[in-house]
Motif scaffolding. Sequence first.
Motif, PDB file in Angstrom:
ATOM      1  N   LEU A   1       0.821  -1.206   0.000  1.00  0.00           N
ATOM      2  CA  LEU A   1       0.000   0.000   0.000  1.00  0.00           C
ATOM      3  C   LEU A   1       0.856   1.258   0.000  1.00  0.00           C
ATOM      4  O   LEU A   1       0.465   2.291  -0.551  1.00  0.00           O
ATOM      5  N   GLY A   2       2.025   1.188   0.613  1.00  0.00           N
ATOM      6  CA  GLY A   2       2.924   2.346   0.653  1.00  0.00           C
ATOM      7  C   GLY A   2       3.931   2.384  -0.476  1.00  0.00           C
ATOM      8  O   GLY A   2       4.749   3.310  -0.544  1.00  0.00           O
ATOM      9  N   ALA A   3       3.873   1.406  -1.389  1.00  0.00           N
ATOM     10  CA  ALA A   3       4.860   1.340  -2.471  1.00  0.00           C
ATOM     11  C   ALA A   3       4.894   2.589  -3.354  1.00  0.00           C
ATOM     12  O   ALA A   3       5.973   2.986  -3.812  1.00  0.00           O
ATOM     13  N   PRO A   4       3.745   3.258  -3.639  1.00  0.00           N
ATOM     14  CA  PRO A   4       3.830   4.490  -4.440  1.00  0.00           C
ATOM     15  C   PRO A   4       4.738   5.557  -3.831  1.00  0.00           C
ATOM     16  O   PRO A   4       5.326   6.355  -4.556  1.00  0.00           O
ATOM     17  N   PHE A   5       4.868   5.573  -2.496  1.00  0.00           N
ATOM     18  CA  PHE A   5       5.813   6.501  -1.874  1.00  0.00           C
ATOM     19  C   PHE A   5       7.243   6.178  -2.309  1.00  0.00           C
ATOM     20  O   PHE A   5       8.060   7.082  -2.516  1.00  0.00           O
ATOM     21  N   GLY A   6       7.537   4.882  -2.437  1.00  0.00           N
ATOM     22  CA  GLY A   6       8.858   4.480  -2.894  1.00  0.00           C
ATOM     23  C   GLY A   6       9.127   4.923  -4.321  1.00  0.00           C
ATOM     24  O   GLY A   6      10.220   5.395  -4.652  1.00  0.00           O
ATOM     25  N   VAL A   7       8.118   4.790  -5.184  1.00  0.00           N
ATOM     26  CA  VAL A   7       8.263   5.231  -6.579  1.00  0.00           C
ATOM     27  C   VAL A   7       8.500   6.734  -6.628  1.00  0.00           C
ATOM     28  O   VAL A   7       9.371   7.230  -7.356  1.00  0.00           O
ATOM     29  N   ALA A   8       7.732   7.482  -5.832  1.00  0.00           N
ATOM     30  CA  ALA A   8       7.891   8.940  -5.795  1.00  0.00           C
ATOM     31  C   ALA A   8       9.270   9.328  -5.268  1.00  0.00           C
ATOM     32  O   ALA A   8       9.895  10.270  -5.766  1.00  0.00           O
ATOM     33  N   LEU A   9       9.752   8.598  -4.264  1.00  0.00           N
ATOM     34  CA  LEU A   9      11.072   8.900  -3.704  1.00  0.00           C
ATOM     35  C   LEU A   9      12.163   8.652  -4.735  1.00  0.00           C
ATOM     36  O   LEU A   9      13.102   9.451  -4.866  1.00  0.00           O
ATOM     37  N   TRP A  10      12.077   7.549  -5.486  1.00  0.00           N
ATOM     38  CA  TRP A  10      13.045   7.297  -6.563  1.00  0.00           C
ATOM     39  C   TRP A  10      13.039   8.440  -7.560  1.00  0.00           C
ATOM     40  O   TRP A  10      14.086   8.838  -8.073  1.00  0.00           O
ATOM     41  N   ALA A  11      11.858   8.961  -7.856  1.00  0.00           N
ATOM     42  CA  ALA A  11      11.738  10.029  -8.859  1.00  0.00           C
ATOM     43  C   ALA A  11      12.502  11.276  -8.423  1.00  0.00           C
ATOM     44  O   ALA A  11      13.298  11.833  -9.185  1.00  0.00           O
ATOM     45  N   VAL A  12      12.268  11.728  -7.197  1.00  0.00           N
ATOM     46  CA  VAL A  12      12.908  12.970  -6.762  1.00  0.00           C
ATOM     47  C   VAL A  12      14.400  12.763  -6.511  1.00  0.00           C
ATOM     48  O   VAL A  12      15.208  13.659  -6.785  1.00  0.00           O
ATOM     49  N   LEU A  13      14.791  11.595  -6.020  1.00  0.00           N
ATOM     50  CA  LEU A  13      16.220  11.320  -5.870  1.00  0.00           C
ATOM     51  C   LEU A  13      16.898  11.294  -7.237  1.00  0.00           C
ATOM     52  O   LEU A  13      18.026  11.780  -7.391  1.00  0.00           O
ATOM     53  N   GLY A  14      16.216  10.728  -8.227  1.00  0.00           N
ATOM     54  CA  GLY A  14      16.768  10.689  -9.581  1.00  0.00           C
ATOM     55  C   GLY A  14      17.011  12.080 -10.134  1.00  0.00           C
ATOM     56  O   GLY A  14      17.971  12.310 -10.875  1.00  0.00           O
ATOM     57  N   PHE A  15      16.151  13.030  -9.779  1.00  0.00           N
ATOM     58  CA  PHE A  15      16.346  14.411 -10.231  1.00  0.00           C
ATOM     59  C   PHE A  15      17.646  14.973  -9.667  1.00  0.00           C
ATOM     60  O   PHE A  15      18.489  15.506 -10.410  1.00  0.00           O
ATOM     61  N   TYR A  16      17.827  14.881  -8.359  1.00  0.00           N
ATOM     62  CA  TYR A  16      19.024  15.469  -7.749  1.00  0.00           C
ATOM     63  C   TYR A  16      20.292  14.759  -8.207  1.00  0.00           C
ATOM     64  O   TYR A  16      21.329  15.399  -8.395  1.00  0.00           O
ATOM     65  N   ASN A  17      20.207  13.448  -8.418  1.00  0.00           N
ATOM     66  CA  ASN A  17      21.363  12.733  -8.948  1.00  0.00           C
ATOM     67  C   ASN A  17      21.682  13.188 -10.364  1.00  0.00           C
ATOM     68  O   ASN A  17      22.842  13.341 -10.742  1.00  0.00           O
TER      69      ASN A  17
END
Length: 331
Positions: free
Chosen positions: A147-163
């Motif tokens: 149920l909380g997996a979409p938070f993980g997808v969103a976190l990958w997205a924003v981390l990918g931006f800064y990287n």
Amino acid sequence: MTFPLPAQRIDASGRPRIDNRAIAALALPLMLTSSLQAIISLTDTWFVGHISTEAIAGMGAVYWFVLLFLMIVGGVGLAVQTFVAQAEGGRRRWRAGHAVWVALWAALFTLPVFALLAFAGGLILHPFGLDPVVQQQAIAFWQPRMLGAPFGVALWAVLGFYNGVNRARVSVWITAIVAVVNALLNWVLVIRLQSGIAGSAWATNLSMLCGVLFALWVFLRPDLRRSHRTHLTWRLDFGSLARQYRVGLPLGVMYAADLFGMALFQLMQVRLSALEGAATQIVVMLTSMAFLPGMGLALAGTTLVGQAIGAGERDWAFRLGNRVILLTVGF
């Protein structure tokens, strides 16, 4: 107007050379970020270990399946770093900001899929014939994590931006916040409130949500608004969304192929007994401290190669990619 290529220096004879110091400057924060992600997993394992042997065996039974489905469904979040790096290399910075918003929309759209998976845990585990107590613990961990997996997808997205924009230090701060909040919430939910293995899963979910909120706060600060128009590119674009899925889903499946073998291996250990399954989960989490920093080094290659391709310099991208592969193998 010409711009310097990523990780490039010009030697005394005027020839372009790969700047290993520039690679290290980008790679070291990413390696630290990956190490912190390993610590987050170790934290969950440590707190679940205080519940019972069956609880940690149940966690081990589904831990890699959680990652497996997170990779397959949420691969769109992994694709962000590639898109951002190419946009940054081509000086089309507004596209970099737009890629994050597209992935955040995609994360929202994954919610029904993950909700369906959450309540299908019993059907997924039934063929493996686990001990009933272990399976009960596994499902108690599986449902909230899905149920909380979409938070993980969103976190990958924003981390990918800064990287992708060479601000890997921001990724370190975000991941550190997630690690600290996760530890505190595990202590509150598992130790103080005795909410069991589900409490540890919710601690992870809520800590990722905190990481996403902090990352978006930085994302919408005035400097990034000026440089990347982060406040203007949030509208849903179905064309970009389809493109992100076309790239992200195969990328997620590629990673998931390795995880599938690990998931089956872990289930075999849990089927032997709860003790063997628990011991294997602990050992695998400990060994992740050895190899996850190498993932950070590989992510530096993703950024540098993407920036070179975005700048139209495929030959330079090829040279950089091979250099980072050698460094990663050496690590």
